[in-house]
Design a protein around this motif. Structure first.
Motif, mmCIF file in Angstrom:
data_model
loop_
_atom_site.group_PDB
_atom_site.id
_atom_site.type_symbol
_atom_site.label_atom_id
_atom_site.label_comp_id
_atom_site.label_asym_id
_atom_site.label_seq_id
_atom_site.Cartn_x
_atom_site.Cartn_y
_atom_site.Cartn_z
ATOM 1 N N LEU A 57 0.834 -1.205 0.000
ATOM 2 C CA LEU A 57 0.000 0.000 0.000
ATOM 3 C C LEU A 57 0.867 1.251 0.000
ATOM 4 O O LEU A 57 0.634 2.193 -0.766
ATOM 5 N N LEU A 58 1.864 1.267 0.866
ATOM 6 C CA LEU A 58 2.773 2.411 0.927
ATOM 7 C C LEU A 58 3.461 2.621 -0.415
ATOM 8 O O LEU A 58 3.532 3.753 -0.923
ATOM 9 N N MET A 59 3.983 1.559 -1.002
ATOM 10 C CA MET A 59 4.713 1.681 -2.258
ATOM 11 C C MET A 59 3.796 2.125 -3.391
ATOM 12 O O MET A 59 4.194 2.897 -4.263
ATOM 13 N N LEU A 60 2.566 1.634 -3.381
ATOM 14 C CA LEU A 60 1.613 2.014 -4.420
ATOM 15 C C LEU A 60 1.301 3.504 -4.354
ATOM 16 O O LEU A 60 1.407 4.219 -5.357
ATOM 17 N N VAL A 61 0.925 3.991 -3.171
ATOM 18 C CA VAL A 61 0.536 5.390 -3.032
ATOM 19 C C VAL A 61 1.741 6.311 -3.242
ATOM 20 O O VAL A 61 1.694 7.256 -4.032
ATOM 21 N N ALA A 62 2.839 5.997 -2.526
ATOM 22 C CA ALA A 62 4.025 6.841 -2.650
ATOM 23 C C ALA A 62 4.658 6.719 -4.028
ATOM 24 O O ALA A 62 5.275 7.671 -4.519
ATOM 25 N N GLY A 63 4.502 5.560 -4.666
ATOM 26 C CA GLY A 63 5.171 5.312 -5.937
ATOM 27 C C GLY A 63 4.492 5.926 -7.144
ATOM 28 O O GLY A 63 5.095 6.000 -8.217
ATOM 29 N N HIS A 64 3.239 6.350 -7.004
ATOM 30 C CA HIS A 64 2.618 6.988 -8.175
ATOM 31 C C HIS A 64 1.987 8.336 -7.842
ATOM 32 O O HIS A 64 2.089 9.287 -8.615
ATOM 33 N N GLU A 65 1.355 8.464 -6.669
ATOM 34 C CA GLU A 65 0.649 9.706 -6.345
ATOM 35 C C GLU A 65 1.617 10.881 -6.256
ATOM 36 O O GLU A 65 1.354 11.965 -6.770
ATOM 37 N N THR A 66 2.760 10.663 -5.603
ATOM 38 C CA THR A 66 3.705 11.765 -5.428
ATOM 39 C C THR A 66 4.371 12.154 -6.743
ATOM 40 O O THR A 66 4.562 13.340 -7.026
ATOM 41 N N THR A 67 4.730 11.160 -7.558
ATOM 42 C CA THR A 67 5.383 11.473 -8.836
ATOM 43 C C THR A 67 4.399 12.091 -9.817
ATOM 44 O O THR A 67 4.758 12.988 -10.593
ATOM 45 N N LEU A 68 3.166 11.651 -9.779
ATOM 46 C CA LEU A 68 2.105 12.277 -10.570
ATOM 47 C C LEU A 68 2.001 13.760 -10.221
ATOM 48 O O LEU A 68 1.947 14.625 -11.107
ATOM 49 N N ASN A 69 1.998 14.080 -8.931
ATOM 50 C CA ASN A 69 1.931 15.486 -8.508
ATOM 51 C C ASN A 69 3.195 16.237 -8.894
ATOM 52 O O ASN A 69 3.131 17.411 -9.287
ATOM 53 N N LEU A 70 4.347 15.596 -8.772
ATOM 54 C CA LEU A 70 5.614 16.248 -9.103
ATOM 55 C C LEU A 70 5.660 16.645 -10.573
ATOM 56 O O LEU A 70 6.022 17.781 -10.915
ATOM 57 N N ILE A 71 5.282 15.743 -11.468
ATOM 58 C CA ILE A 71 5.283 16.055 -12.899
ATOM 59 C C ILE A 71 4.279 17.168 -13.196
ATOM 60 O O ILE A 71 4.583 18.130 -13.907
ATOM 61 N N THR A 72 3.076 17.045 -12.642
ATOM 62 C CA THR A 72 2.046 18.063 -12.848
ATOM 63 C C THR A 72 2.514 19.421 -12.351
ATOM 64 O O THR A 72 2.385 20.443 -13.049
ATOM 65 N N ASN A 73 3.056 19.463 -11.149
ATOM 66 C CA ASN A 73 3.483 20.742 -10.564
ATOM 67 C C ASN A 73 4.639 21.361 -11.334
ATOM 68 O O ASN A 73 4.719 22.584 -11.473
ATOM 69 N N ALA A 74 5.550 20.521 -11.846
ATOM 70 C CA ALA A 74 6.683 21.038 -12.614
ATOM 71 C C ALA A 74 6.211 21.664 -13.921
ATOM 72 O O ALA A 74 6.652 22.760 -14.298
ATOM 73 N N VAL A 75 5.324 20.977 -14.633
ATOM 74 C CA VAL A 75 4.814 21.518 -15.897
ATOM 75 C C VAL A 75 4.048 22.808 -15.633
ATOM 76 O O VAL A 75 4.220 23.807 -16.349
ATOM 77 N N ARG A 76 3.242 22.813 -14.604
ATOM 78 C CA ARG A 76 2.464 24.016 -14.274
ATOM 79 C C ARG A 76 3.384 25.192 -13.961
ATOM 80 O O ARG A 76 3.155 26.317 -14.412
ATOM 81 N N ALA A 77 4.448 24.934 -13.190
ATOM 82 C CA ALA A 77 5.382 26.009 -12.834
ATOM 83 C C ALA A 77 6.118 26.535 -14.055
ATOM 84 O O ALA A 77 6.303 27.750 -14.226
ATOM 85 N N LEU A 78 6.547 25.629 -14.930
ATOM 86 C CA LEU A 78 7.278 26.055 -16.126
ATOM 87 C C LEU A 78 6.396 26.867 -17.066
ATOM 88 O O LEU A 78 6.846 27.863 -17.660
#
Length: 363
Positions: free
Chosen positions: A195-216
């Motif tokens: 459960l930890l690996m699933l949530v941490a392994g996709h939710e955080t990276t999904l947000n990271l990519i989204t936030n980076a594109v939005r900032a750029l």
């Protein structure tokens, strides 16, 4: 009592302080049974696994997962991640007008990566994503939160049962078979770790990519720097992690004894909330903290944590985000936000991003 730790230096000190633990039995409110039924964050403080363990137990659990995230194993994943990113970008090419970058690119890439590592089928990945979204939502009703938790445990339990019967070349099968000092993971620890690996392994990276594109897209001069080669994609990722942390705050840690902090004392049995997004904008630590600046020097952040619970998947998240951004803007340097599109924040106590990122491609 729950203390929100928002200053960078204080948070860094407390994350590594041996008087601060992750076992919910240290928390007076939990130990005395005073949490309301259906409290949406209950799973974060009770899930069995390394995220709620301390000391030798934490080291035992962590060592069983570390094998999947060594620098060598991560480097070996790079070609496959690049291929998958290219396939998703091919699909974007067929979309007319504006589209949601989060749905069509930022989500499927990290979900495919962690799903492949864990040996999940596509339909399992999608179902687990929807359930995990409910689990981290601050707008879910207590009934919905309980149902999501039960659904996650049931689905992951079925994955474990299938892998136990027919092991594969995946981390779930490895964890089932793994031993540390002759001790297998318990069933609860195994499901909690997945459960930890699933949530941490996709939710955080999904947000990271989204936030980076939005900032750029909001800072075209910064985007130009990296497109012109004056800065690299790793600098974009690190500044995004500081400027707009994909994890807003993560519950919870607990004081095992009284801890003086400045002019206050965190009492034994009280809880601490690690506020990563706030720490990243701490003007006392970062000059011009509210500016997105990929040329910023010495801006070490805490978005992957600090101390014994530092994120095991940090290297993989960085690789995925850099690969995604390099591929996206290499293919579509004319990417632009859709005029008038509203950026609605995710209703979550944990995730920090927007529900949609509507973009278009200027050809």
């Amino acid at each position: 009592m729950v203390w929100a730790i928002t200053h960078h230096d204080t948070l860094q000190e407390l994350l590594a302080d041996p008087r601060v633990g992750k076992n919910a039995q240290l928390w007076t409110t939990f130990r005395e049974g005073r949490l309301p039924e259906g409290w949406p964050l209950l799973n974060f403080v009770t899930v069995p696994g390394m995220v709620t363990a301390d000391g030798a137990d934490h080291r035992r659990l962590r060592s069983l997962v570390t094998q999947a995230f060594t620098p060598r194993r991560i480097a070996e994943l790079a070609p496959a991640i690049e291929r998958r990113a290219a396939e998703l970008l091919d699909g974007i090419a067929g979309l007319e007008g504006g589209f949601d970058l989060r749905e069509h690119f930022a989500y499927p890439l990290p979900m495919w990566v962690i799903g492949s590592l864990l040996g999940l089928e596509q339909e399992q990945q999608d179902a687990l994503h929807e359930l995990s979204n409910t689990l981290v939502s601050s707008s879910a009703t207590p009934q919905a939160a309980i149902a999501a938790q039960q659904g996650l445990y049931a689905l992951l339990g079925s994955v474990v049962a299938a892998k136990r019967e027919r092991p594969g070349d995946d981390l779930t099968s490895d964890l089932i078979a793994a031993r540390e000092a002759g001790d297998r993971l318990s069933e609860q620890e195994l499901v909690g770790t997945l459960l930890l690996m699933l949530v941490a392994g996709h939710e955080t990276t999904l947000n990271l990519i989204t936030n980076a594109v939005r900032a750029l897209l909001a800072h075209p001069a910064q985007l130009k720097l990296v497109l012109d080669g004056a800065a690299d994609w790793s600098a974009v990722v690190e500044e995004t992690l500081r400027y707009d942390s994909p994890v807003g705050q993560f519950p919870l840690r607990y004081a095992s004894e009284d801890i003086p902090v400045g002019d206050v004392v965190i009492r034994r049995g009280e809880a601490l909330l690690a506020s990563y997004a706030a720490a990243g904008r701490d003007s006392g630590h970062y000059p011009d903290a509210d500016a997105f600046d990929i040329t910023r020097e010495g801006a070490r952040h805490l978005s992957f944590g600090h101390g014994p619970h530092f994120c095991l998947g940090a290297g993989l998240a960085r690789l995925e985000a850099e690969t995604a951004l390099r591929g996206l803007f290499g293919r579509y340097p004319g990417l632009r936000p859709v005029d008038g599109a509203q950026a609605e924040p995710i209703a979550s106590f944990v995730s920090n991003s927007v529900r949609k990122l509507m973009v278009r491609v200027d050809r």
